[in-house]
Scaffold this motif. Structure first.
Motif, short mmCIF file in Angstrom:
data_model
loop_
_atom_site.label_atom_id
_atom_site.label_comp_id
_atom_site.label_asym_id
_atom_site.label_seq_id
_atom_site.Cartn_x
_atom_site.Cartn_y
_atom_site.Cartn_z
N ASP A 41 6.41 3.99 -5.97
CA ASP A 41 5.19 4.46 -5.72
C ASP A 41 5.00 5.67 -5.00
OD1 ASP A 41 5.67 3.64 -3.20
OD2 ASP A 41 4.33 2.00 -2.93
N SER A 43 5.42 6.42 -1.99
CA SER A 43 4.84 6.33 -0.19
C SER A 43 6.06 6.84 0.22
CB SER A 43 4.43 4.90 -0.30
OG SER A 43 5.35 4.17 -0.38
N GLU A 72 8.12 -5.59 3.00
CA GLU A 72 7.79 -4.60 2.20
C GLU A 72 8.76 -3.92 1.41
OE1 GLU A 72 5.62 -1.45 4.14
OE2 GLU A 72 5.43 -0.36 2.22
N ASP A 137 6.19 -5.99 7.98
CA ASP A 137 6.17 -4.56 7.70
C ASP A 137 6.79 -3.91 8.56
OD1 ASP A 137 5.41 -1.90 6.96
OD2 ASP A 137 3.39 -2.53 6.82
N GLY A 141 2.30 2.19 8.66
CA GLY A 141 1.64 3.50 8.99
C GLY A 141 2.89 4.49 9.06
N SER A 240 -8.83 4.10 9.12
CA SER A 240 -7.48 4.64 8.56
C SER A 240 -7.74 6.22 8.68
CB SER A 240 -7.32 4.29 7.21
OG SER A 240 -7.14 3.08 6.94
N GLU A 242 -6.01 8.00 6.57
CA GLU A 242 -6.14 8.45 5.18
C GLU A 242 -7.50 7.98 4.52
OE1 GLU A 242 -3.36 9.80 3.41
OE2 GLU A 242 -2.52 9.84 5.37
N GLY A 244 -7.85 7.95 1.46
CA GLY A 244 -7.76 7.23 0.06
C GLY A 244 -7.42 5.60 0.58
N HIS A 245 -7.23 5.43 1.88
CA HIS A 245 -6.97 3.86 2.27
C HIS A 245 -8.30 3.15 2.68
CE1 HIS A 245 -2.62 4.60 3.25
NE2 HIS A 245 -2.89 5.02 2.08
N SER A 269 -2.04 2.29 10.56
CA SER A 269 -1.52 0.99 11.01
C SER A 269 -2.22 0.07 11.60
CB SER A 269 -0.21 1.25 11.78
OG SER A 269 -0.54 1.59 13.15
N TYR A 293 -6.95 -2.03 -5.85
CA TYR A 293 -6.09 -1.92 -4.75
C TYR A 293 -6.04 -3.45 -4.10
CZ TYR A 293 -2.87 -1.16 -0.93
OH TYR A 293 -2.09 -1.20 0.15
N ASP A 299 0.37 -5.94 5.99
CA ASP A 299 -0.45 -5.08 6.59
C ASP A 299 -1.58 -5.82 7.40
OD1 ASP A 299 0.76 -2.75 5.41
OD2 ASP A 299 -0.06 -2.84 3.63
N1 LIG Z 1 -5.09 2.68 -2.01
C1 LIG Z 1 -4.87 2.01 -0.84
N2 LIG Z 1 -5.97 1.52 -0.24
C2 LIG Z 1 -5.63 0.61 0.95
N3 LIG Z 1 -4.51 0.73 1.70
C3 LIG Z 1 -3.41 1.33 1.00
C4 LIG Z 1 -3.60 1.83 -0.05
N4 LIG Z 1 -2.43 2.49 -0.40
C5 LIG Z 1 -1.50 2.12 0.43
N5 LIG Z 1 -2.13 1.38 1.48
C6 LIG Z 1 -1.51 0.87 2.59
O1 LIG Z 1 -2.38 0.99 3.85
C7 LIG Z 1 -1.38 0.82 4.87
C8 LIG Z 1 -1.64 1.88 6.00
O2 LIG Z 1 -3.18 1.63 6.11
P1 LIG Z 1 -3.77 2.85 7.23
O3 LIG Z 1 -4.12 3.91 6.50
O4 LIG Z 1 -4.87 2.16 7.62
O5 LIG Z 1 -2.79 3.12 8.13
C9 LIG Z 1 0.04 1.07 4.41
O6 LIG Z 1 0.78 0.01 4.41
C10 LIG Z 1 -0.27 1.48 2.78
O7 LIG Z 1 0.99 0.89 2.19
P2 LIG Z 1 1.96 1.73 1.94
O8 LIG Z 1 3.05 1.65 3.34
O9 LIG Z 1 2.59 1.53 0.80
O10 LIG Z 1 1.90 3.46 2.07
#
Ligand SMILES: Nc1ncnc2c1ncn2[C@@H]1O[C@H](COP(=O)(O)O)[C@@H](O)[C@H]1OP(=O)(O)O
Ligand SMILES: [Mg+2]
Ligand SMILES: [Mg+2]
Ligand SMILES: [Mg+2]
Length: 359
Positions: A41, A43, A72, A137, A141, A240, A242, A244-245, A269, A293, A299
């Motif tokens: 994926d 990541s 994970e 996990d 993060g 977050s 990110e 995208g999260h 995280s 998603y 998580d």
């Molecule tokens: N599109 C997504 N939307 C929400 N959470 C996601 C998305 N893609 C990955 N994550 C997961 O969000 C978590 C981190 O969240 P935050 O940004 O709040 O720290 C990670 O465990 C990450 O997974 P992964 O470990 O596979 O990257």
């Protein structure tokens, strides 16, 4: 806590396992080139993720051999990459708790590199709402970890789909529960003096924090609780790093509706759950960006319990409690809204107003 409390042995082992895995992640940060390899994926996943998962599963297997585990990572990639396998094995076999009795309680060292790979792969349970299932996990993060910001080593025990025990190791959060959340907490350098906290909760027994570096023999910890906020305008919300999260724009609109004027605190995280549980922030918003998603149980399991045991409420954007009992993901839920119990309904109402306006 008396040794006869429900789940006291599970809590004890979970805390030690998270402490030991955190020692490994800190070693990776300080000693190793923090190279990343692509998972399917894409990541980022580091030797720290694999190593921490191996150590935690070894501890669980030694103490609770019949329990199922949802974790994970998987070892497939290490089976075809001798170098990577050996790098991780070097770390894993040389990471121990300072106290020999505690190390013994975790079962001591893993036998060899092949056993390490097998242990990593034992986190492949499909989950569900029957029996005892641990959710791991090893590094939550990963991006925060790589930049010296926030990350968490996360472990939860579910019984028949309900989270009973939750432990979060946060090596880069201040030890001091009262330390204000700094704006630069997402990338604040290193896990040096004054940093490293272990959050724990057992269902019905409250939530605690203690220094992550405390002697592994020390039990207990300080009780923590969410801040009681008279006016939501004074609240601090976490989200977050990110974009995208979680949907930063929607979350800003929600904050505005609630009269919140302070800027959000962005960190990676489940450190967000721990932070609001000890009143260093108040609200955690995670609004979906992508409709498809599915959040993963590892998580959220530990953080959900720690916040609820600290006086918070945690639901999805529809107001439903997170459902950990249907598999490896939270397929029945969308997003996360965590807030002090007394304010949760108001926060949720603002969330729904903003989401309805979005359509
Ligand atoms: N599109 C997504 N939307 C929400 N959470 C996601 C998305 N893609 C990955 N994550 C997961 O969000 C978590 C981190 O969240 P935050 O940004 O709040 O720290 C990670 O465990 C990450 O997974 P992964 O470990 O596979 O990257
Ligand atoms: Mg990951
Ligand atoms: Mg994660
Ligand atoms: Mg992870």
């Amino acid at each position: 806590m008396s040794s006869s409390s429900a789940y006291s042995q599970e809590l004890y082992i979970a805390q030690l396992a998270v402490q030991r895995a955190s020692i490994l992640t800190k070693r990776v940060f300080h000693e190793k080139a923090k190279g990343t390899v692509d998972k399917n994926d894409k990541s980022p996943v580091t030797i720290g993720d694999f190593g921490a998962q191996a150590l935690i599963i070894a501890a669980l297997r030694h103490n609770f051999p019949d329990d199922a585990i949802v974790a994970e990572e998987e070892a497939a990639q290490l089976r075809t990459d001798e170098n990577l396998k050996n790098t991780i094995w070097d770390l894993v076999r040389s990471t121990k708790l300072d106290d020999a009795a505690s190390e013994q309680a975790l079962g001591g060292a893993i036998k060899d590199a092949d056993e390490m790979l097998d242990l990593i792969d034992q986190g492949n349970s499909t989950g569900g709402n029957k029996g005892r299932i641990w959710a791991i996990d090893p590094i939550d993060g990963t991006k925060g970890f790589l930049r010296g910001g926030q990350y968490a080593v996360c472990l939860g025990l579910m019984v028949d789909g309900d989270v009973k025990v939750g432990v979060l190791g946060c090596p880069n959060l201040p030890v001091d529960d009262k330390a204000p959340l700094a704006a630069d907490i997402g990338s604040n350098g290193t896990d040096d003096e004054g940093h490293g906290v272990l959050f724990s909760a057992v269902l019905g027994q409250g939530a605690t924090s203690r220094p992550l570096a405390a002697s592994s023999k020390e039990q207990g910890g300080r009780a923590i609780s969410m801040r009681s906020i008279d006016s939501l305008a004074d609240a601090t919300f976490c989200e977050s790093v990110e974009a995208g999260h979680s949907a930063h724009g929607d979350q800003a609109n929600i904050a505005q509706k609630l009269g919140i004027t302070k800027p959000s605190v962005r960190m990676d995280s489940q450190a967000k759950y721990g932070s609001i549980a000890r009143g260093a922030g108040d609200i955690y918003l995670r609004l979906p960006v992508k409709a498809t998603y599915q959040e993963k149980i590892w998580d959220h399991a530990a953080g959900d319990l720690i916040v609820r045991e600290a006086g918070g409420q945690v639901t999805d954007i529809h107001g439903n409690r997170l459902d950990f009992g249907i598999g490896r993901t939270l397929a029945n839920n969308k997003g996360v809204v965590a807030a002090p119990a007394a304010s949760h309904a108001k926060v949720l109402a603002a969330v729904q107003e903003v989401l309805n306006a979005r359509q």
